[in-house]
Design a protein around this motif. Structure first.
Motif, PDB file in Angstrom:
ATOM      1  N   ASN A 104     -24.615-124.999 -41.773  1.00  0.00           N
ATOM      2  CA  ASN A 104     -25.894-125.502 -41.272  1.00  0.00           C
ATOM      3  C   ASN A 104     -26.622-126.305 -42.342  1.00  0.00           C
ATOM      4  N   ALA A 105     -26.579-125.826 -43.567  1.00  0.00           N
ATOM      5  CA  ALA A 105     -27.253-126.530 -44.660  1.00  0.00           C
ATOM      6  C   ALA A 105     -26.615-127.895 -44.901  1.00  0.00           C
ATOM      7  N   LEU A 106     -25.296-127.987 -44.817  1.00  0.00           N
ATOM      8  CA  LEU A 106     -24.622-129.271 -45.020  1.00  0.00           C
ATOM      9  C   LEU A 106     -24.854-130.220 -43.848  1.00  0.00           C
ATOM     10  N   ALA A 107     -24.990-129.669 -42.651  1.00  0.00           N
ATOM     11  CA  ALA A 107     -25.135-130.507 -41.464  1.00  0.00           C
ATOM     12  C   ALA A 107     -26.482-131.209 -41.391  1.00  0.00           C
ATOM     13  N   ILE A 108     -27.497-130.660 -42.034  1.00  0.00           N
ATOM     14  CA  ILE A 108     -28.824-131.265 -41.914  1.00  0.00           C
ATOM     15  C   ILE A 108     -29.134-132.267 -43.024  1.00  0.00           C
ATOM     16  N   LEU A 109     -28.206-132.450 -43.966  1.00  0.00           N
ATOM     17  CA  LEU A 109     -28.462-133.417 -45.039  1.00  0.00           C
ATOM     18  C   LEU A 109     -28.480-134.836 -44.479  1.00  0.00           C
ATOM     19  N   ASN A 110     -29.498-135.584 -44.822  1.00  0.00           N
ATOM     20  CA  ASN A 110     -29.659-136.957 -44.346  1.00  0.00           C
ATOM     21  C   ASN A 110     -29.096-137.926 -45.384  1.00  0.00           C
ATOM     22  N   GLU A 111     -28.259-138.856 -44.926  1.00  0.00           N
ATOM     23  CA  GLU A 111     -27.614-139.775 -45.871  1.00  0.00           C
ATOM     24  C   GLU A 111     -28.609-140.713 -46.534  1.00  0.00           C
ATOM     25  N   GLU A 112     -29.486-141.331 -45.759  1.00  0.00           N
ATOM     26  CA  GLU A 112     -30.399-142.318 -46.319  1.00  0.00           C
ATOM     27  C   GLU A 112     -31.440-141.685 -47.251  1.00  0.00           C
ATOM     28  N   ARG A 113     -31.911-140.507 -46.890  1.00  0.00           N
ATOM     29  CA  ARG A 113     -32.996-139.897 -47.653  1.00  0.00           C
ATOM     30  C   ARG A 113     -32.522-139.030 -48.801  1.00  0.00           C
ATOM     31  N   PHE A 114     -31.333-138.442 -48.683  1.00  0.00           N
ATOM     32  CA  PHE A 114     -30.916-137.508 -49.716  1.00  0.00           C
ATOM     33  C   PHE A 114     -29.605-137.889 -50.397  1.00  0.00           C
ATOM     34  N   LEU A 115     -28.593-138.203 -49.622  1.00  0.00           N
ATOM     35  CA  LEU A 115     -27.266-138.401 -50.210  1.00  0.00           C
ATOM     36  C   LEU A 115     -27.121-139.727 -50.946  1.00  0.00           C
ATOM     37  N   ALA A 116     -27.542-140.828 -50.336  1.00  0.00           N
ATOM     38  CA  ALA A 116     -27.365-142.146 -50.948  1.00  0.00           C
ATOM     39  C   ALA A 116     -28.131-142.308 -52.268  1.00  0.00           C
ATOM     40  N   PRO A 117     -29.389-141.879 -52.372  1.00  0.00           N
ATOM     41  CA  PRO A 117     -30.073-142.029 -53.663  1.00  0.00           C
ATOM     42  C   PRO A 117     -29.424-141.224 -54.799  1.00  0.00           C
ATOM     43  N   LYS A 118     -28.723-140.171 -54.461  1.00  0.00           N
ATOM     44  CA  LYS A 118     -28.064-139.348 -55.476  1.00  0.00           C
ATOM     45  C   LYS A 118     -26.630-139.797 -55.743  1.00  0.00           C
ATOM     46  N   GLY A 119     -26.142-140.804 -55.002  1.00  0.00           N
ATOM     47  CA  GLY A 119     -24.781-141.295 -55.198  1.00  0.00           C
ATOM     48  C   GLY A 119     -23.727-140.487 -54.469  1.00  0.00           C
ATOM     49  N   TRP A 120     -24.099-139.781 -53.411  1.00  0.00           N
ATOM     50  CA  TRP A 120     -23.163-138.933 -52.682  1.00  0.00           C
ATOM     51  C   TRP A 120     -22.869-139.459 -51.286  1.00  0.00           C
ATOM     52  N   SER A 121     -22.986-140.760 -51.062  1.00  0.00           N
ATOM     53  CA  SER A 121     -22.668-141.301 -49.744  1.00  0.00           C
ATOM     54  C   SER A 121     -21.183-141.633 -49.676  1.00  0.00           C
ATOM     55  N   LEU A 122     -20.680-141.786 -48.467  1.00  0.00           N
ATOM     56  CA  LEU A 122     -19.258-142.057 -48.267  1.00  0.00           C
ATOM     57  C   LEU A 122     -18.880-143.435 -48.788  1.00  0.00           C
ATOM     58  N   SER A 123     -19.814-144.366 -48.776  1.00  0.00           N
ATOM     59  CA  SER A 123     -19.523-145.714 -49.264  1.00  0.00           C
ATOM     60  C   SER A 123     -19.421-145.767 -50.791  1.00  0.00           C
ATOM     61  N   GLU A 124     -19.965-144.777 -51.476  1.00  0.00           N
ATOM     62  CA  GLU A 124     -19.926-144.761 -52.931  1.00  0.00           C
ATOM     63  C   GLU A 124     -18.648-144.139 -53.484  1.00  0.00           C
ATOM     64  N   VAL A 125     -17.875-143.507 -52.602  1.00  0.00           N
ATOM     65  CA  VAL A 125     -16.610-142.911 -53.032  1.00  0.00           C
ATOM     66  C   VAL A 125     -15.512-143.929 -52.775  1.00  0.00           C
ATOM     67  N   PRO A 126     -14.896-144.469 -53.825  1.00  0.00           N
ATOM     68  CA  PRO A 126     -13.833-145.455 -53.619  1.00  0.00           C
ATOM     69  C   PRO A 126     -12.638-144.844 -52.887  1.00  0.00           C
ATOM     70  N   GLY A 127     -11.832-145.683 -52.277  1.00  0.00           N
ATOM     71  CA  GLY A 127     -10.709-145.214 -51.466  1.00  0.00           C
ATOM     72  C   GLY A 127      -9.715-144.368 -52.228  1.00  0.00           C
ATOM     73  N   GLY A 128      -9.412-144.707 -53.455  1.00  0.00           N
ATOM     74  CA  GLY A 128      -8.454-143.945 -54.229  1.00  0.00           C
ATOM     75  C   GLY A 128      -9.001-142.654 -54.790  1.00  0.00           C
ATOM     76  N   ARG A 129     -10.309-142.490 -54.791  1.00  0.00           N
ATOM     77  CA  ARG A 129     -10.933-141.312 -55.399  1.00  0.00           C
ATOM     78  C   ARG A 129     -11.315-140.254 -54.376  1.00  0.00           C
ATOM     79  N   LYS A 130     -10.841-140.396 -53.137  1.00  0.00           N
ATOM     80  CA  LYS A 130     -11.200-139.417 -52.116  1.00  0.00           C
ATOM     81  C   LYS A 130     -10.551-138.061 -52.375  1.00  0.00           C
ATOM     82  N   LYS A 131      -9.581-138.026 -53.292  1.00  0.00           N
ATOM     83  CA  LYS A 131      -8.968-136.749 -53.622  1.00  0.00           C
ATOM     84  C   LYS A 131      -9.682-136.067 -54.778  1.00  0.00           C
ATOM     85  N   SER A 132     -10.687-136.705 -55.327  1.00  0.00           N
ATOM     86  CA  SER A 132     -11.462-136.072 -56.391  1.00  0.00           C
ATOM     87  C   SER A 132     -12.369-135.009 -55.779  1.00  0.00           C
ATOM     88  N   LEU A 133     -12.945-134.181 -56.626  1.00  0.00           N
ATOM     89  CA  LEU A 133     -13.819-133.118 -56.138  1.00  0.00           C
ATOM     90  C   LEU A 133     -15.037-133.697 -55.423  1.00  0.00           C
TER      91      LEU A 133
END
Length: 77
Positions: free
Chosen positions: A15-44
């Motif tokens: 539930n806590a993960l489901a309510i995280l907002n990409e624009e307000r929380f994830l993107a400013p911290k660098g945790w959006s899906l667009s910030e993870v390069p294609g080859g690094r999707k296997k990283s933590l």
């Protein structure tokens, strides 16, 4: 600690993960899906971002699981 309590804990984390907002929380911290390069999707970081997006995608089954847990708590006392 029983198995039911463990499942409740996992549901609360989902539930806590489901309510995280990409624009307000994830993107400013660098945790959006667009910030993870294609080859690094296997990283933590890539796996955590993938988990966050998976829980956001599965919100309706999560709502159903919440209802099941609430009803079970009401019935059990």
């Amino acid at each position: 600690m029983g198995l039911w309590t463990l499942f409740e804990g996992f549901l609360l984390i989902a539930n806590a993960l489901a309510i995280l907002n990409e624009e307000r929380f994830l993107a400013p911290k660098g945790w959006s899906l667009s910030e993870v390069p294609g080859g690094r999707k296997k990283s933590l970081k890539g796996q955590i971002v993938g988990l966050i997006y998976a829980t956001q995608y599965l919100r309706f089954p999560l709502i159903f699981l919440n209802l099941v847990f609430i009803l079970a708590k009401l019935v059990s006392g």
